[in-house]
Design a protein around this motif. Structure first.
Motif, PDB file in Angstrom:
ATOM      1  N   LYS A 408       0.823  -1.214   0.000  1.00  0.00           N
ATOM      2  CA  LYS A 408       0.000   0.000   0.000  1.00  0.00           C
ATOM      3  C   LYS A 408       0.855   1.260   0.000  1.00  0.00           C
ATOM      4  CE  LYS A 408      -3.860  -2.227   2.389  1.00  0.00           C
ATOM      5  NZ  LYS A 408      -4.761  -2.199   3.544  1.00  0.00           N
ATOM      6  N   GLY A 409       2.019   1.224  -0.649  1.00  0.00           N
ATOM      7  CA  GLY A 409       2.887   2.385  -0.757  1.00  0.00           C
ATOM      8  C   GLY A 409       3.803   2.600   0.429  1.00  0.00           C
ATOM      9  N   LYS A 410       3.724   1.745   1.466  1.00  0.00           N
ATOM     10  CA  LYS A 410       4.578   1.907   2.640  1.00  0.00           C
ATOM     11  C   LYS A 410       5.980   1.402   2.335  1.00  0.00           C
ATOM     12  CE  LYS A 410       1.821  -0.563   5.153  1.00  0.00           C
ATOM     13  NZ  LYS A 410       1.240  -1.292   6.295  1.00  0.00           N
ATOM     14  N   SER A 411       6.984   2.089   2.919  1.00  0.00           N
ATOM     15  CA  SER A 411       8.371   1.659   2.721  1.00  0.00           C
ATOM     16  C   SER A 411       8.863   0.793   3.874  1.00  0.00           C
ATOM     17  CB  SER A 411       9.278   2.891   2.571  1.00  0.00           C
ATOM     18  OG  SER A 411       9.226   3.695   3.736  1.00  0.00           O
ATOM     19  N   MET A 412       8.193   0.827   5.022  1.00  0.00           N
ATOM     20  CA  MET A 412       8.601   0.045   6.188  1.00  0.00           C
ATOM     21  C   MET A 412       7.495  -0.961   6.520  1.00  0.00           C
ATOM     22  SD  MET A 412      11.531   1.440   6.823  1.00  0.00           S
ATOM     23  CE  MET A 412      11.960   0.848   8.450  1.00  0.00           C
ATOM     24  N   ILE A 413       7.900  -2.200   6.807  1.00  0.00           N
ATOM     25  CA  ILE A 413       6.943  -3.256   7.124  1.00  0.00           C
ATOM     26  C   ILE A 413       7.475  -4.065   8.300  1.00  0.00           C
ATOM     27  CG2 ILE A 413       6.088  -3.409   4.759  1.00  0.00           C
ATOM     28  CD1 ILE A 413       7.832  -5.890   4.392  1.00  0.00           C
ATOM     29  N   GLY A 446       9.914 -13.905  18.411  1.00  0.00           N
ATOM     30  CA  GLY A 446       9.701 -12.543  18.860  1.00  0.00           C
ATOM     31  C   GLY A 446      10.306 -11.473  17.973  1.00  0.00           C
ATOM     32  N   VAL A 447      11.126 -11.861  16.982  1.00  0.00           N
ATOM     33  CA  VAL A 447      11.781 -10.854  16.149  1.00  0.00           C
ATOM     34  C   VAL A 447      10.838 -10.285  15.089  1.00  0.00           C
ATOM     35  CG1 VAL A 447      12.644 -12.355  14.317  1.00  0.00           C
ATOM     36  CG2 VAL A 447      13.990 -10.371  15.020  1.00  0.00           C
ATOM     37  N   LYS A 448       9.716 -10.979  14.829  1.00  0.00           N
ATOM     38  CA  LYS A 448       8.841 -10.577  13.732  1.00  0.00           C
ATOM     39  C   LYS A 448       8.119  -9.252  13.969  1.00  0.00           C
ATOM     40  CE  LYS A 448       7.903 -15.350  12.302  1.00  0.00           C
ATOM     41  NZ  LYS A 448       6.879 -16.369  12.066  1.00  0.00           N
ATOM     42  N   MET A 449       8.087  -8.778  15.224  1.00  0.00           N
ATOM     43  CA  MET A 449       7.337  -7.549  15.505  1.00  0.00           C
ATOM     44  C   MET A 449       8.142  -6.295  15.212  1.00  0.00           C
ATOM     45  SD  MET A 449       7.482  -7.423  19.667  1.00  0.00           S
ATOM     46  CE  MET A 449       9.015  -7.278  20.565  1.00  0.00           C
ATOM     47  N   TYR A 450       9.455  -6.442  14.931  1.00  0.00           N
ATOM     48  CA  TYR A 450      10.282  -5.275  14.673  1.00  0.00           C
ATOM     49  C   TYR A 450      10.148  -4.845  13.214  1.00  0.00           C
ATOM     50  CZ  TYR A 450      12.261  -6.341  19.230  1.00  0.00           C
ATOM     51  OH  TYR A 450      12.421  -6.583  20.554  1.00  0.00           O
ATOM     52  N   THR A 451      10.582  -3.613  12.951  1.00  0.00           N
ATOM     53  CA  THR A 451      10.364  -3.027  11.629  1.00  0.00           C
ATOM     54  C   THR A 451      11.602  -3.159  10.763  1.00  0.00           C
ATOM     55  OG1 THR A 451       9.507  -1.078  10.493  1.00  0.00           O
ATOM     56  CG2 THR A 451      11.151  -0.678  12.185  1.00  0.00           C
ATOM     57  N   THR A 452      11.358  -3.159   9.445  1.00  0.00           N
ATOM     58  CA  THR A 452      12.447  -3.263   8.472  1.00  0.00           C
ATOM     59  C   THR A 452      12.016  -2.597   7.177  1.00  0.00           C
ATOM     60  OG1 THR A 452      13.819  -4.792   7.178  1.00  0.00           O
ATOM     61  CG2 THR A 452      11.605  -5.506   7.673  1.00  0.00           C
ATOM     62  N   PRO A 453      12.964  -2.052   6.411  1.00  0.00           N
ATOM     63  CA  PRO A 453      12.601  -1.642   5.054  1.00  0.00           C
ATOM     64  C   PRO A 453      12.127  -2.868   4.258  1.00  0.00           C
ATOM     65  CG  PRO A 453      14.756  -0.746   5.662  1.00  0.00           C
ATOM     66  CD  PRO A 453      14.385  -1.731   6.720  1.00  0.00           C
ATOM     67  N   LYS A 454      11.134  -2.678   3.412  1.00  0.00           N
ATOM     68  CA  LYS A 454      10.585  -3.833   2.701  1.00  0.00           C
ATOM     69  C   LYS A 454      11.521  -4.286   1.580  1.00  0.00           C
ATOM     70  CE  LYS A 454       7.786  -1.148  -0.571  1.00  0.00           C
ATOM     71  NZ  LYS A 454       6.433  -0.865  -1.025  1.00  0.00           N
ATOM     72  N   SER A 487      23.705  -5.104  19.355  1.00  0.00           N
ATOM     73  CA  SER A 487      23.636  -3.812  18.658  1.00  0.00           C
ATOM     74  C   SER A 487      22.366  -3.648  17.830  1.00  0.00           C
ATOM     75  CB  SER A 487      24.852  -3.655  17.738  1.00  0.00           C
ATOM     76  OG  SER A 487      24.921  -4.747  16.829  1.00  0.00           O
ATOM     77  N   GLY A 488      21.468  -4.624  17.856  1.00  0.00           N
ATOM     78  CA  GLY A 488      20.248  -4.483  17.078  1.00  0.00           C
ATOM     79  C   GLY A 488      19.739  -5.827  16.572  1.00  0.00           C
ATOM     80  N   ILE A 489      19.427  -5.886  15.278  1.00  0.00           N
ATOM     81  CA  ILE A 489      18.899  -7.089  14.634  1.00  0.00           C
ATOM     82  C   ILE A 489      19.846  -7.476  13.509  1.00  0.00           C
ATOM     83  CG2 ILE A 489      17.009  -8.052  13.257  1.00  0.00           C
ATOM     84  CD1 ILE A 489      15.138  -6.196  14.764  1.00  0.00           C
ATOM     85  N   GLU A 490      20.133  -8.764  13.446  1.00  0.00           N
ATOM     86  CA  GLU A 490      21.036  -9.264  12.410  1.00  0.00           C
ATOM     87  C   GLU A 490      20.288 -10.257  11.519  1.00  0.00           C
ATOM     88  OE1 GLU A 490      24.388 -12.288  12.940  1.00  0.00           O
ATOM     89  OE2 GLU A 490      25.462 -10.346  12.982  1.00  0.00           O
ATOM     90  N   MET A 491      20.295  -9.987  10.203  1.00  0.00           N
ATOM     91  CA  MET A 491      19.731 -10.897   9.203  1.00  0.00           C
ATOM     92  C   MET A 491      20.874 -11.427   8.344  1.00  0.00           C
ATOM     93  SD  MET A 491      16.455  -8.737   7.777  1.00  0.00           S
ATOM     94  CE  MET A 491      15.109  -8.206   8.829  1.00  0.00           C
ATOM     95  N   THR A 492      20.906 -12.742   8.126  1.00  0.00           N
ATOM     96  CA  THR A 492      21.975 -13.319   7.301  1.00  0.00           C
ATOM     97  C   THR A 492      21.376 -14.235   6.237  1.00  0.00           C
ATOM     98  OG1 THR A 492      22.282 -15.225   8.777  1.00  0.00           O
ATOM     99  CG2 THR A 492      23.623 -13.261   9.199  1.00  0.00           C
ATOM    100  N   PRO A 555      18.671  -1.508  13.271  1.00  0.00           N
ATOM    101  CA  PRO A 555      18.359  -1.170  14.667  1.00  0.00           C
ATOM    102  C   PRO A 555      17.104  -1.915  15.120  1.00  0.00           C
ATOM    103  CG  PRO A 555      17.645   0.585  13.216  1.00  0.00           C
ATOM    104  CD  PRO A 555      18.384  -0.394  12.358  1.00  0.00           C
ATOM    105  N   MET A 556      16.937  -2.048  16.420  1.00  0.00           N
ATOM    106  CA  MET A 556      15.790  -2.765  16.976  1.00  0.00           C
ATOM    107  C   MET A 556      14.674  -1.751  17.231  1.00  0.00           C
ATOM    108  SD  MET A 556      15.763  -5.338  20.271  1.00  0.00           S
ATOM    109  CE  MET A 556      17.232  -6.126  19.667  1.00  0.00           C
ATOM    110  N   GLN A 557      13.740  -1.656  16.272  1.00  0.00           N
ATOM    111  CA  GLN A 557      12.618  -0.722  16.378  1.00  0.00           C
ATOM    112  C   GLN A 557      11.320  -1.485  16.179  1.00  0.00           C
ATOM    113  OE1 GLN A 557      13.057   2.507  13.615  1.00  0.00           O
ATOM    114  NE2 GLN A 557      14.970   3.245  14.527  1.00  0.00           N
ATOM    115  N   GLU A 558      10.395  -1.349  17.121  1.00  0.00           N
ATOM    116  CA  GLU A 558       9.117  -2.022  16.967  1.00  0.00           C
ATOM    117  C   GLU A 558       8.310  -1.350  15.861  1.00  0.00           C
ATOM    118  OE1 GLU A 558       8.329  -3.605  21.533  1.00  0.00           O
ATOM    119  OE2 GLU A 558       6.753  -2.587  20.400  1.00  0.00           O
TER     120      GLU A 558
END
Length: 568
Positions: A408-413, A446-454, A487-492, A555-558
């Motif tokens: 819907k045009g959002k850049s963060m999900i 529990g990591v799924k509730m944090y935000t990320t660029p799509k 230091s935040g969230i790590e995706m690999t 970063p860890m942002q809800e």
């Protein structure tokens, strides 16, 4: 005088061939208009079947179990809504279940009807439609009163068994639309227009000319376009014909030559007179060019050659160019253009700031998938034609890719949606490269509730598939892990590819130092830093045992959900 006679002679010699080429272009354009109307009918029936008879779950059972008067009225109401512009929709369902209705449906001209489940009792058009395997045919159909009309017929295939035909959709009374298309071209008197279908039937005829029997048989079978001249009944006739392969139709023009060539002699005299006028005009125009245009134009070109943006332009007096004619207007416009260019250099710094502000929005628009919603319908009909049972799952995954990719045009999900997006993409690629690789998931609870660029994981998985594991014949593996760190969230994203990788070049691509390759990973890195700053982003390292390890640091942002309908 000599030029005039030569022109008249050449005109006499090429007139007939020119008429043929002109009529050929005319019949092709007319045929394209008719084919467009035929395609519109075909596309509308495809939409009808997709909306009412089939969905992602399979066939709509309503149409297979109609018995009561209420059900018949509901079916007729649906078909009547689709009927327009004089055309009528009729749905023939083959009565395989032995349904009995309280009223006789056989005398209805349009609406819902049953056909007996006996091929020997079916009409001839049903056999021809079955042979097309779901495609449509245009035929002449006869009503119960004996009147004929042009109809479009397509068979309806069973979604569980594509060799089984469950019914037919018929769109009748197309002659109004086709006649309108045929008469969109104005032909000379005593001409005729003839439209044949793939069964060599004469579907439509317009004009007063009749097509002789021998010509009809010869032209109805042609599968190319062209023209020829024939003597018939003491007259010369021009035949122009066009073949359209999509629906295997032929359009024929029959035009009497005397109706278009009677003014040939007058035309020759006109050519000679115009030749004299043209010669005089050319002489006068050359003098005008030399005196009025060439000299001022040379001066203006000289000025354009010495101009450089940002450098003051010295044009001297320039009064000879400040005239009230077109060249004076052109000169004034050129001076105003140079001033605007000079001002643009002064405004360059502000434009760079605006460009930086627009960069984030541009990157988002580039990464958003340019998928079309009707892709789902195309995939479904591919399944109907080919009988691929796995397409249902692929449609569901493609739908998920589309929904999350657009967002819907959002850049963060939320990270949860990003995981669903890359899982759907992975399943689609595993269908494309069956048994070549496996994907393993390790997602921290529990990591799924944090935000990320799509759409930041999918480009990394795409690189791992196409550059590492797509050709490993079952030995390829991709590991996708998401966890929280100090230091935040790590995706690999990790692969076991065996091909050598230039890590230095990969790092330069990520940092944007090389722009000819690696748009996807560079875009991911830039979007993360534009959102969260230089402390976060994407990096690549070698994997122990072979392969590449891509690491995203966020970063860890809800995630805060914002209703798209609000005025924010």
């Amino acid at each position: 005088m000599i030029v005039g006679w030569i022109s008249a002679y050449k005109a006499e010699e090429s007139m007939q061939d020119e008429l043929g080429r002109t009529m050929l272009q005319l019949v092709k354009q007319n045929h394209a208009t008719i084919a467009k109307s035929m395609s519109a009918v075909n596309n509308k029936t495809t939409t009808f079947l997709g909306n009412h008879l089939f969905d992602l779950a399979g066939q709509n059972k309503f149409w297979l179990n109609i018995e009561t008067l209420g059900q018949i009225n509901s079916a007729d109401s649906i078909l009547e809504r689709w009927s327009s512009d004089g055309m009528g929709y009729t749905l023939f369902m083959i009565n395989t279940e032995g349904k009995r209705t309280l009223i006789d449906l056989s005398n209805k001209e349009m609406g819902f009807k049953y056909l007996e489940n006996d091929k020997t009792k079916m009409p001839a058009w049903a056999e021809q439609a079955i042979a097309k395997r779901g495609a449509g045919v245009f035929r002449l159909m006869r009503s119960s009163e004996g009147a004929t009309n042009v109809s479009f017929i397509r068979s309806i295939l069973n979604a569980q068994n594509y060799n089984d035909v469950i019914g037919f959709l018929v769109v009748s009374h197309l002659e109004v639309q086709l006649t309108r298309d045929m008469l969109s071209v104005q032909l000379p008197d005593h001409s005729g227009i003839f439209l044949f279908n793939d069964n060599n039937e004469l579907l439509m005829k317009a004009g007063s000319a009749e097509l002789p029997e021998g010509s009809l048989s010869k032209l109805a079978h042609k599968e190319d376009s062209g023209y020829n001249f024939t003597s018939q009944g003491g007259k010369r006739w021009l035949y122009a014909y066009s073949y359209e392969p999509e629906y295997d139709t032929r359009l024929v023009y029959r035009v009497p030559l005397d109706s278009i060539s009677s003014s040939r002699t007058e035309f020759q005299w006109v050519i000679m007179i115009l030749s004299f006028i043209y010669l005089a005009f050319v002489l006068l125009f050359v003098l005008y060019l030399l005196r009025i245009i060439v000299k001022p134009l040379y001066s203006l070109v000289s000025i354009t050659k010495i101009y450089e943006p940002g450098v003051p332009l010295d044009v001297g007096d320039g009064r000879e160019l400040l005239r009230s004619d077109e060249f004076g207007i052109l000169y004034g416009a050129f001076l105003r253009m140079t001033r605007r260019l000079d001002r643009s250099f002064e405004e360059n710094y502000l434009m760079k700031i605006q460009q930086k502000e627009m960069e984030l929005a541009t990157l988002h628009s580039q990464i958003t998938p340019h998928l079309l919603y009707n892709t789902l319908d195309s995939i479904y009909w591919y399944a109907v034609d080919k009988g691929n049972k796995d397409v249902g799952g692929m449609v569901k995954d493609l739908s998920k890719l589309l929904r999350i990719g657009l967002s819907k045009g959002k850049s963060m999900i939320p990270i949860g949606e990003e995981i669903e997006h890359v899982q759907a993409y992975s399943r689609l690629q595993m269908k494309r490269y069956p048994n070549n690789f496996e994907v393993y998931w390790d997602i921290e609870e529990g990591v799924k509730m944090y935000t990320t660029p799509k759409v930041i994981l999918q480009p990394l998985v795409e690189n791992a598939i196409f550059h590492a594991v797509s050709s490993m014949d079952g030995e390829g593996s991709i590991w996708i892990r998401i966890r929280t760190v100090q230091s935040g969230i790590e995706m690999t994203v990790e692969d076991n590819g065996f091909l050598p990788v230039d890590m230095d070049r990969l790092d330069r691509i990520t940092r944007g130092e090389l722009t000819d390759k690696g748009y996807g990973i560079r875009n991911v890195h830039q979007r993360i830093q534009l959102h969260f700053g230089d402390a976060f982003g994407l990096r690549y390292t070698r994997r122990e045992g072979g392969g590449v390890l891509a690491v995203i640091h966020l970063p860890m942002q809800e995630h805060i959900s914002i209703d798209s309908s609000s005025g924010a």
